[in-house]
Design a protein around this motif. Structure first.
Motif, PDB file in Angstrom:
ATOM      1  N   PHE A   1       0.846  -1.188   0.000  1.00 22.38           N
ATOM      2  CA  PHE A   1       0.000   0.000   0.000  1.00 22.38           C
ATOM      3  C   PHE A   1       0.888   1.247   0.000  1.00 22.38           C
ATOM      4  CE2 PHE A   1      -2.559  -3.367   1.632  1.00 22.38           C
ATOM      5  CZ  PHE A   1      -3.870  -3.069   1.313  1.00 22.38           C
ATOM      6  N   LEU A   2       0.597   2.156  -0.920  1.00 21.01           N
ATOM      7  CA  LEU A   2       1.327   3.418  -0.997  1.00 21.01           C
ATOM      8  C   LEU A   2       0.301   4.546  -1.027  1.00 21.01           C
ATOM      9  CD1 LEU A   2       3.955   5.013  -1.307  1.00 21.01           C
ATOM     10  CD2 LEU A   2       3.713   4.767  -3.798  1.00 21.01           C
ATOM     11  N   ARG A   3       0.348   5.411  -0.021  1.00 20.71           N
ATOM     12  CA  ARG A   3      -0.637   6.488   0.085  1.00 20.71           C
ATOM     13  C   ARG A   3       0.005   7.829  -0.246  1.00 20.71           C
ATOM     14  NH1 ARG A   3      -5.475   6.717   4.498  1.00 20.71           N
ATOM     15  NH2 ARG A   3      -6.689   8.354   3.469  1.00 20.71           N
ATOM     16  N   ASN A   4      -0.736   8.654  -0.988  1.00 23.34           N
ATOM     17  CA  ASN A   4      -0.324  10.021  -1.278  1.00 23.34           C
ATOM     18  C   ASN A   4      -1.524  10.943  -1.124  1.00 23.34           C
ATOM     19  OD1 ASN A   4      -1.856   9.600  -3.638  1.00 23.34           O
ATOM     20  ND2 ASN A   4      -0.043   8.990  -4.800  1.00 23.34           N
ATOM     21  N   LEU A   5      -1.386  12.179  -1.582  1.00 18.25           N
ATOM     22  CA  LEU A   5      -2.466  13.145  -1.406  1.00 18.25           C
ATOM     23  C   LEU A   5      -3.688  12.813  -2.259  1.00 18.25           C
ATOM     24  CD1 LEU A   5      -0.403  16.477  -1.341  1.00 18.25           C
ATOM     25  CD2 LEU A   5      -1.320  15.172   0.591  1.00 18.25           C
ATOM     26  N   GLN A   6      -3.508  12.064  -3.337  1.00 17.46           N
ATOM     27  CA  GLN A   6      -4.626  11.733  -4.220  1.00 17.46           C
ATOM     28  C   GLN A   6      -5.381  10.479  -3.791  1.00 17.46           C
ATOM     29  OE1 GLN A   6      -1.480  12.631  -5.582  1.00 17.46           O
ATOM     30  NE2 GLN A   6      -2.309  14.696  -5.743  1.00 17.46           N
ATOM     31  N   GLY A   7      -4.740   9.584  -3.036  1.00 21.19           N
ATOM     32  CA  GLY A   7      -5.413   8.351  -2.646  1.00 21.19           C
ATOM     33  C   GLY A   7      -4.420   7.274  -2.247  1.00 21.19           C
ATOM     34  N   ILE A   8      -4.781   6.020  -2.529  1.00 22.53           N
ATOM     35  CA  ILE A   8      -3.947   4.863  -2.173  1.00 22.53           C
ATOM     36  C   ILE A   8      -3.749   3.987  -3.410  1.00 22.53           C
ATOM     37  CG2 ILE A   8      -3.842   2.703  -0.854  1.00 22.53           C
ATOM     38  CD1 ILE A   8      -5.187   4.020   1.430  1.00 22.53           C
ATOM     39  N   THR A   9      -2.528   3.564  -3.621  1.00 20.09           N
ATOM     40  CA  THR A   9      -2.202   2.604  -4.678  1.00 20.09           C
ATOM     41  C   THR A   9      -1.857   1.277  -4.028  1.00 20.09           C
ATOM     42  OG1 THR A   9      -1.355   4.327  -6.139  1.00 20.09           O
ATOM     43  CG2 THR A   9      -0.673   2.067  -6.596  1.00 20.09           C
ATOM     44  N   ILE A  10      -2.457   0.191  -4.530  1.00 13.12           N
ATOM     45  CA  ILE A  10      -2.146  -1.139  -4.009  1.00 13.12           C
ATOM     46  C   ILE A  10      -1.581  -1.992  -5.141  1.00 13.12           C
ATOM     47  CG2 ILE A  10      -3.963  -0.948  -2.282  1.00 13.12           C
ATOM     48  CD1 ILE A  10      -5.603  -2.950  -3.871  1.00 13.12           C
ATOM     49  N   SER A  11      -0.597  -2.799  -4.822  1.00 16.95           N
ATOM     50  CA  SER A  11       0.027  -3.689  -5.804  1.00 16.95           C
ATOM     51  C   SER A  11       0.635  -4.878  -5.080  1.00 16.95           C
ATOM     52  CB  SER A  11       1.095  -2.952  -6.619  1.00 16.95           C
ATOM     53  OG  SER A  11       2.212  -2.637  -5.799  1.00 16.95           O
ATOM     54  N   GLN A  12       1.097  -5.836  -5.854  1.00 18.41           N
ATOM     55  CA  GLN A  12       1.755  -7.028  -5.311  1.00 18.41           C
ATOM     56  C   GLN A  12       3.116  -7.215  -5.988  1.00 18.41           C
ATOM     57  OE1 GLN A  12      -2.059  -9.237  -6.145  1.00 18.41           O
ATOM     58  NE2 GLN A  12      -1.391 -10.455  -4.396  1.00 18.41           N
ATOM     59  N   ARG A  13       3.860  -6.159  -6.070  1.00 12.24           N
ATOM     60  CA  ARG A  13       5.129  -6.191  -6.799  1.00 12.24           C
ATOM     61  C   ARG A  13       6.084  -7.218  -6.210  1.00 12.24           C
ATOM     62  NH1 ARG A  13      10.227  -4.004  -6.717  1.00 12.24           N
ATOM     63  NH2 ARG A  13      11.112  -3.517  -8.775  1.00 12.24           N
ATOM     64  N   LYS A  14       6.275  -7.203  -4.905  1.00 11.73           N
ATOM     65  CA  LYS A  14       7.189  -8.154  -4.266  1.00 11.73           C
ATOM     66  C   LYS A  14       6.726  -9.587  -4.491  1.00 11.73           C
ATOM     67  CE  LYS A  14       9.280  -9.174   0.263  1.00 11.73           C
ATOM     68  NZ  LYS A  14       8.788 -10.561   0.385  1.00 11.73           N
ATOM     69  N   TYR A  15       5.428  -9.812  -4.335  1.00  7.32           N
ATOM     70  CA  TYR A  15       4.879 -11.151  -4.540  1.00  7.32           C
ATOM     71  C   TYR A  15       5.056 -11.582  -5.990  1.00  7.32           C
ATOM     72  CZ  TYR A  15       1.485 -14.992  -4.435  1.00  7.32           C
ATOM     73  OH  TYR A  15       0.870 -16.215  -4.527  1.00  7.32           O
ATOM     74  N   ALA A  16       4.821 -10.671  -6.944  1.00  6.31           N
ATOM     75  CA  ALA A  16       4.953 -10.997  -8.360  1.00  6.31           C
ATOM     76  C   ALA A  16       6.394 -11.348  -8.714  1.00  6.31           C
ATOM     77  CB  ALA A  16       4.466  -9.832  -9.209  1.00  6.31           C
ATOM     78  N   LEU A  17       7.357 -10.593  -8.180  1.00  7.27           N
ATOM     79  CA  LEU A  17       8.763 -10.893  -8.463  1.00  7.27           C
ATOM     80  C   LEU A  17       9.172 -12.236  -7.870  1.00  7.27           C
ATOM     81  CD1 LEU A  17      10.375  -7.366  -7.934  1.00  7.27           C
ATOM     82  CD2 LEU A  17       9.939  -8.548 -10.102  1.00  7.27           C
ATOM     83  N   GLU A  18       8.649 -12.563  -6.695  1.00 10.45           N
ATOM     84  CA  GLU A  18       8.926 -13.874  -6.110  1.00 10.45           C
ATOM     85  C   GLU A  18       8.338 -14.991  -6.973  1.00 10.45           C
ATOM     86  OE1 GLU A  18       7.303 -13.598  -2.227  1.00 10.45           O
ATOM     87  OE2 GLU A  18       9.004 -12.466  -1.386  1.00 10.45           O
ATOM     88  N   LEU A  19       7.165 -14.746  -7.548  1.00  9.02           N
ATOM     89  CA  LEU A  19       6.545 -15.728  -8.434  1.00  9.02           C
ATOM     90  C   LEU A  19       7.392 -15.930  -9.684  1.00  9.02           C
ATOM     91  CD1 LEU A  19       4.257 -17.527  -9.461  1.00  9.02           C
ATOM     92  CD2 LEU A  19       3.016 -15.452 -10.146  1.00  9.02           C
ATOM     93  N   LEU A  20       7.887 -14.845 -10.272  1.00  4.84           N
ATOM     94  CA  LEU A  20       8.724 -14.948 -11.464  1.00  4.84           C
ATOM     95  C   LEU A  20      10.039 -15.658 -11.154  1.00  4.84           C
ATOM     96  CD1 LEU A  20       8.189 -11.386 -12.999  1.00  4.84           C
ATOM     97  CD2 LEU A  20       6.991 -13.506 -13.549  1.00  4.84           C
TER      98      LEU A  20
END
Length: 314
Positions: free
Chosen positions: A115-134
């Motif tokens: 989760f990454l929060r800024n003034l516009q809202g929140i972005t969610i991703s699974q980057r670490k999980y995806a790289l582990e899968l690859l």
């Protein structure tokens, strides 16, 4: 996860902080043979999706006057948000006294989701999980793919040689399904590949590797929950008649937005054969309507006003 995404969209809309907690010693050291009941204190309500297979997922809400709190519990991971910071602090202290919890502060990493929060809202991703899968699949050095599946190839169960060991295929498909929490663009591919898990062939493994190479193109892709002045539901649904060349069953799909926040989606092969494309479309509408009905109930618990009329676009 629909409950979590709806809660995030609501919190961003009201500019609430989302606190993350972890329960110490959540797992039992032995066998549990008795029935277990959850006690809900007075003033709290409990919301669980209908026919849900996640019996350990629950949403507790507290509403008194102008004060509102929401607590999401998934095994030993908790999310707490609301419009009263003082009460949130008191609840955390009471939980720590009763259960011994670890206060992780503002949400940043929850169930493998970043989760990454800024003034516009929140972005969610699974980057670490995806790289582990690859890394697990051994394709980090492979060339990325621009599309998840080749539309000119129709996967069947009689093309290719049987895999000598299907363990890796099943493991990768299972992890791919978990990636769909933040990647709706992978839902259809995951649905297609999962139906061959019982006896996968070399053609299925090649298609799976192509999907993983598509993830490699942008492993940090996810969802962005923007702050809006109002929240309203709208949905899109469709069906693909006799898409499956093996069973001739149709595939339905839908996606539901809360303003511009995508909170629910599905790609599913149905259990029956439709007699016409019109029947398939109506069944897709029925599935989408059921999800909207439950979402309206969930949003009611979150004190998000909704209208009876929700547009569904085909």
């Amino acid at each position: 996860m629909v409950t979590v995404r709806a809660l995030i969209a609501t919190a961003v809309h009201h500019n609430w902080e989302i606190e993350q907690l972890d329960v110490n010693n959540a797992f039992l050291h032995g066998d549990l043979n008795e029935e277990v009941y959850m006690h809900i204190p007075q003033g709290y309500t409990k919301s669980v999706p209908p026919n849900s297979s996640y019996a350990d997922t629950s949403l507790l809400t507290y509403n008194k006057g102008t004060t509102f709190l929401a607590l999401v519990i998934y095994v030993d991971d908790l999310l707490l948000t609301g419009n009263n910071p003082k009460l949130i602090s008191d609840v955390k202290q009471q939980l720590d006294t009763t259960f011994s919890i670890k206060d992780l502060g503002s949400i940043h990493y929850y169930l493998g989701i970043e989760f990454l929060r800024n003034l516009q809202g929140i972005t969610i991703s699974q980057r670490k999980y995806a790289l582990e899968l690859l890394h697990l699949a051994g394709i980090l050095v492979e060339k990325p793919s621009n599309i998840p599946l080749d539309p000119t190839i129709n996967l069947t169960d009689n093309i290719g040689e049987p895999l000598p060991d299907a363990t890796q295929y099943r493991t990768l498909v299972g992890k791919l399904i978990y990636c769909t929490i933040t990647r709706p663009d992978l839902s259809f591919a995951a649905q297609i590949l999962s139906q061959f898990s019982q006896s996968p062939k070399t053609s299925h493994l090649q298609a799976l590797y192509k999907v993983l190479r598509y993830i490699k193109l942008s492993p940090g892709q996810g969802l962005h929950f923007l702050q809006h002045t109002s929240l309203s539901l709208q949905a899109y649904c469709d069906s693909d008649w006799i898409k499956c060349s093996i069973s001739r069953r149709y595939v339905t799909g839908y996606c539901i937005y809360l303003s511009s926040c995508l909170i629910s989606w599905q790609s599913k092969k149905q259990t029956m054969v439709s007699r016409s494309s019109t029947e398939a479309e109506y069944r897709a509408l029925a599935d989408c309507t059921c999800e909207i009905t439950w979402l309206q109930s969930l949003l009611h618990d979150l004190h998000v006003p909704t209208t009876t009329y929700v547009p569904i676009f085909l």
